[in-house]
Design a protein around this motif. Structure first.
Motif, PDB file in Angstrom:
ATOM      1  N   HIS A  51     -11.457  -4.753 -29.460  1.00  0.00           N
ATOM      2  CA  HIS A  51     -11.654  -3.438 -28.825  1.00  0.00           C
ATOM      3  C   HIS A  51     -10.617  -3.269 -27.710  1.00  0.00           C
ATOM      4  N   PRO A  52      -9.346  -3.037 -28.070  1.00  0.00           N
ATOM      5  CA  PRO A  52      -8.300  -2.988 -27.033  1.00  0.00           C
ATOM      6  C   PRO A  52      -8.479  -1.824 -26.068  1.00  0.00           C
ATOM      7  N   CYS A  53      -8.277  -2.085 -24.782  1.00  0.00           N
ATOM      8  CA  CYS A  53      -8.432  -1.074 -23.724  1.00  0.00           C
ATOM      9  C   CYS A  53      -7.236  -1.155 -22.776  1.00  0.00           C
ATOM     10  N   ARG A  54      -6.963  -0.040 -22.114  1.00  0.00           N
ATOM     11  CA  ARG A  54      -5.875   0.003 -21.141  1.00  0.00           C
ATOM     12  C   ARG A  54      -6.276   0.864 -19.953  1.00  0.00           C
ATOM     13  N   ILE A  55      -5.835   0.475 -18.750  1.00  0.00           N
ATOM     14  CA  ILE A  55      -5.918   1.392 -17.600  1.00  0.00           C
ATOM     15  C   ILE A  55      -4.926   2.512 -17.882  1.00  0.00           C
ATOM     16  N   LEU A  56      -5.361   3.760 -17.794  1.00  0.00           N
ATOM     17  CA  LEU A  56      -4.440   4.886 -17.963  1.00  0.00           C
ATOM     18  C   LEU A  56      -4.059   5.390 -16.575  1.00  0.00           C
ATOM     19  N   ALA A  57      -2.758   5.415 -16.286  1.00  0.00           N
ATOM     20  CA  ALA A  57      -2.254   5.987 -15.031  1.00  0.00           C
ATOM     21  C   ALA A  57      -1.400   7.189 -15.403  1.00  0.00           C
ATOM     22  N   THR A  58      -1.729   8.348 -14.841  1.00  0.00           N
ATOM     23  CA  THR A  58      -0.988   9.566 -15.179  1.00  0.00           C
ATOM     24  C   THR A  58      -1.079  10.521 -13.993  1.00  0.00           C
ATOM     25  N   ARG A  73      -5.725   7.494 -11.971  1.00  0.00           N
ATOM     26  CA  ARG A  73      -5.881   6.407 -12.951  1.00  0.00           C
ATOM     27  C   ARG A  73      -7.344   6.326 -13.350  1.00  0.00           C
ATOM     28  N   THR A  74      -7.598   5.628 -14.459  1.00  0.00           N
ATOM     29  CA  THR A  74      -8.983   5.405 -14.861  1.00  0.00           C
ATOM     30  C   THR A  74      -9.557   4.266 -14.010  1.00  0.00           C
ATOM     31  N   SER A  75     -10.874   4.305 -13.763  1.00  0.00           N
ATOM     32  CA  SER A  75     -11.505   3.297 -12.898  1.00  0.00           C
ATOM     33  C   SER A  75     -11.543   1.929 -13.564  1.00  0.00           C
ATOM     34  N   ARG A  76     -11.516   1.901 -14.880  1.00  0.00           N
ATOM     35  CA  ARG A  76     -11.541   0.647 -15.655  1.00  0.00           C
ATOM     36  C   ARG A  76     -10.666   0.845 -16.888  1.00  0.00           C
ATOM     37  N   PRO A  77     -10.331  -0.252 -17.598  1.00  0.00           N
ATOM     38  CA  PRO A  77      -9.568  -0.073 -18.842  1.00  0.00           C
ATOM     39  C   PRO A  77     -10.308   0.844 -19.814  1.00  0.00           C
ATOM     40  N   PHE A  78      -9.570   1.757 -20.411  1.00  0.00           N
ATOM     41  CA  PHE A  78     -10.132   2.798 -21.271  1.00  0.00           C
ATOM     42  C   PHE A  78      -9.861   2.437 -22.730  1.00  0.00           C
ATOM     43  N   ARG A  82      -8.991   5.971 -27.906  1.00  0.00           N
ATOM     44  CA  ARG A  82      -9.391   7.309 -27.426  1.00  0.00           C
ATOM     45  C   ARG A  82      -8.454   7.840 -26.343  1.00  0.00           C
ATOM     46  N   ILE A  83      -7.342   7.158 -26.117  1.00  0.00           N
ATOM     47  CA  ILE A  83      -6.443   7.570 -25.029  1.00  0.00           C
ATOM     48  C   ILE A  83      -5.812   8.943 -25.325  1.00  0.00           C
ATOM     49  N   PHE A  84      -5.524   9.250 -26.587  1.00  0.00           N
ATOM     50  CA  PHE A  84      -4.961  10.575 -26.898  1.00  0.00           C
ATOM     51  C   PHE A  84      -5.978  11.673 -26.607  1.00  0.00           C
ATOM     52  N   ASP A  85      -7.256  11.418 -26.901  1.00  0.00           N
ATOM     53  CA  ASP A  85      -8.308  12.393 -26.583  1.00  0.00           C
ATOM     54  C   ASP A  85      -8.391  12.601 -25.068  1.00  0.00           C
ATOM     55  N   LEU A  86      -8.259  11.496 -24.334  1.00  0.00           N
ATOM     56  CA  LEU A  86      -8.322  11.595 -22.878  1.00  0.00           C
ATOM     57  C   LEU A  86      -7.132  12.397 -22.341  1.00  0.00           C
ATOM     58  N   MET A  87      -5.937  12.147 -22.870  1.00  0.00           N
ATOM     59  CA  MET A  87      -4.749  12.894 -22.429  1.00  0.00           C
ATOM     60  C   MET A  87      -4.927  14.384 -22.713  1.00  0.00           C
ATOM     61  N   GLU A  88      -5.529  14.693 -23.856  1.00  0.00           N
ATOM     62  CA  GLU A  88      -5.782  16.093 -24.212  1.00  0.00           C
ATOM     63  C   GLU A  88      -6.740  16.726 -23.182  1.00  0.00           C
ATOM     64  N   PHE A  89      -7.782  15.991 -22.829  1.00  0.00           N
ATOM     65  CA  PHE A  89      -8.731  16.486 -21.827  1.00  0.00           C
ATOM     66  C   PHE A  89      -8.021  16.691 -20.482  1.00  0.00           C
ATOM     67  N   LEU A  90      -7.184  15.746 -20.092  1.00  0.00           N
ATOM     68  CA  LEU A  90      -6.535  15.812 -18.775  1.00  0.00           C
ATOM     69  C   LEU A  90      -5.478  16.914 -18.705  1.00  0.00           C
ATOM     70  N   ARG A  91      -4.992  17.354 -19.868  1.00  0.00           N
ATOM     71  CA  ARG A  91      -3.984  18.415 -19.895  1.00  0.00           C
ATOM     72  C   ARG A  91      -4.534  19.698 -19.243  1.00  0.00           C
ATOM     73  N   SER A  92      -5.812  19.958 -19.427  1.00  0.00           N
ATOM     74  CA  SER A  92      -6.394  21.180 -18.846  1.00  0.00           C
ATOM     75  C   SER A  92      -7.217  20.876 -17.588  1.00  0.00           C
ATOM     76  N   PHE A  93      -7.232  19.632 -17.168  1.00  0.00           N
ATOM     77  CA  PHE A  93      -8.021  19.235 -15.994  1.00  0.00           C
ATOM     78  C   PHE A  93      -7.258  19.604 -14.720  1.00  0.00           C
ATOM     79  N   GLU A  94      -7.998  20.063 -13.711  1.00  0.00           N
ATOM     80  CA  GLU A  94      -7.357  20.517 -12.477  1.00  0.00           C
ATOM     81  C   GLU A  94      -8.269  20.195 -11.305  1.00  0.00           C
ATOM     82  N   VAL A  95      -7.684  19.793 -10.192  1.00  0.00           N
ATOM     83  CA  VAL A  95      -8.469  19.570  -8.973  1.00  0.00           C
ATOM     84  C   VAL A  95      -7.890  20.442  -7.868  1.00  0.00           C
ATOM     85  N   GLU A  96      -8.638  20.536  -6.761  1.00  0.00           N
ATOM     86  CA  GLU A  96      -8.151  21.329  -5.637  1.00  0.00           C
ATOM     87  C   GLU A  96      -7.991  20.432  -4.413  1.00  0.00           C
ATOM     88  N   ALA A  97      -6.884  20.579  -3.704  1.00  0.00           N
ATOM     89  CA  ALA A  97      -6.631  19.805  -2.482  1.00  0.00           C
ATOM     90  C   ALA A  97      -7.566  20.294  -1.369  1.00  0.00           C
TER      91      ALA A  97
END
Ligand code: SF4
Length: 135
Positions: A51-58, A73-78, A82-97
Motif C-alpha cells: 500500500h504505497p503512500c507519499r507525503i504530498l507537498a504542493t 502538505r498532507t499531515s501523513r503519507p497519502f 489516490r494522489i491524482f484524485d487529491l490533486m484534482e480536489f486541490l485544483r479548486s481548493f482555496e483558502v483565505e489569508a
C-alpha cells in the motif's frame, strides 16, 4: 507477483532515513520476507509493496494573501493510488489569508483521515495589493 499483476521487485530502496538501505525482498505464497535493513525499514518495505503512500507537498490558491499560492502538505503519507484524485480536489481548493504555519486547512481529505496543513505563515494583504492567484 503483486495483486495488480505486476512483478514484485527484488529489492526496495528505503527512504525512511538518510542511510538509504537497499532491502532485499522475497515473496512466497503472497507473503513477503526481507533481507537487510532495520525494523522501520522492513515495515516501510512491506507498506511500499502492499500500500504505497507519499507525503504530498504542493501549493493551493489563497485569497487576500501576500503571495498567490500557499505551500501545503498532507499531515501523513497519502495513498499513492489516490494522489491524482487529491490533486484534482486541490485544483479548486482555496483558502483565505491570514494563515499560520501548521494550521489545518482541510480535514479528512477524500475520506482518508489525512489532513491538509499549511507549511508557511501568510499575512493578509491590504485591499488592492492582493496576489494574482496565478501559479
Ligand atoms: S532500513 Fe533502517 S537504517 Fe536503513 S534507511 Fe531504512 S530506516 Fe534507515
Amino acid at each position: 507477483m503483486k495483486e495488480n499483476g505486476t512483478l514484485t521487485p527484488s529489492e526496495v530502496l528505503c527512504i525512511v532515513c538518510p542511510l538509504g538501505c537497499r532491502i532485499g525482498v522475497e515473496e512466497r505464497d503472497g507473503k513477503f520476507s526481507f533481507r537487510g535493513g532495520c525494523a522501520r525499514g522492513k515495515s516501510y518495505a512491506e507498506q511500499e509493496l502492499t500500500h504505497p503512500c507519499r507525503i504530498l507537498a504542493t501549493t493551493v490558491r489563497i485569497r487576500k494573501g501576500e503571495i498567490p499560492r500557499l505551500p501545503v502538505r498532507t499531515s501523513r503519507p497519502f495513498p499513492k493510488e489516490r494522489i491524482f484524485d487529491l490533486m484534482e480536489f486541490l485544483r479548486s481548493f482555496e483558502v483565505e489569508a491570514p494563515v499560520r504555519r501548521g494550521e489545518v486547512l482541510a480535514r479528512n481529505l477524500l475520506g482518508t483521515g489525512i489532513d491538509l496543513i499549511a507549511t508557511r505563515t501568510t499575512h493578509r494583504q491590504e485591499r488592492g495589493e492582493e496576489g494574482s492567484g496565478e501559479v
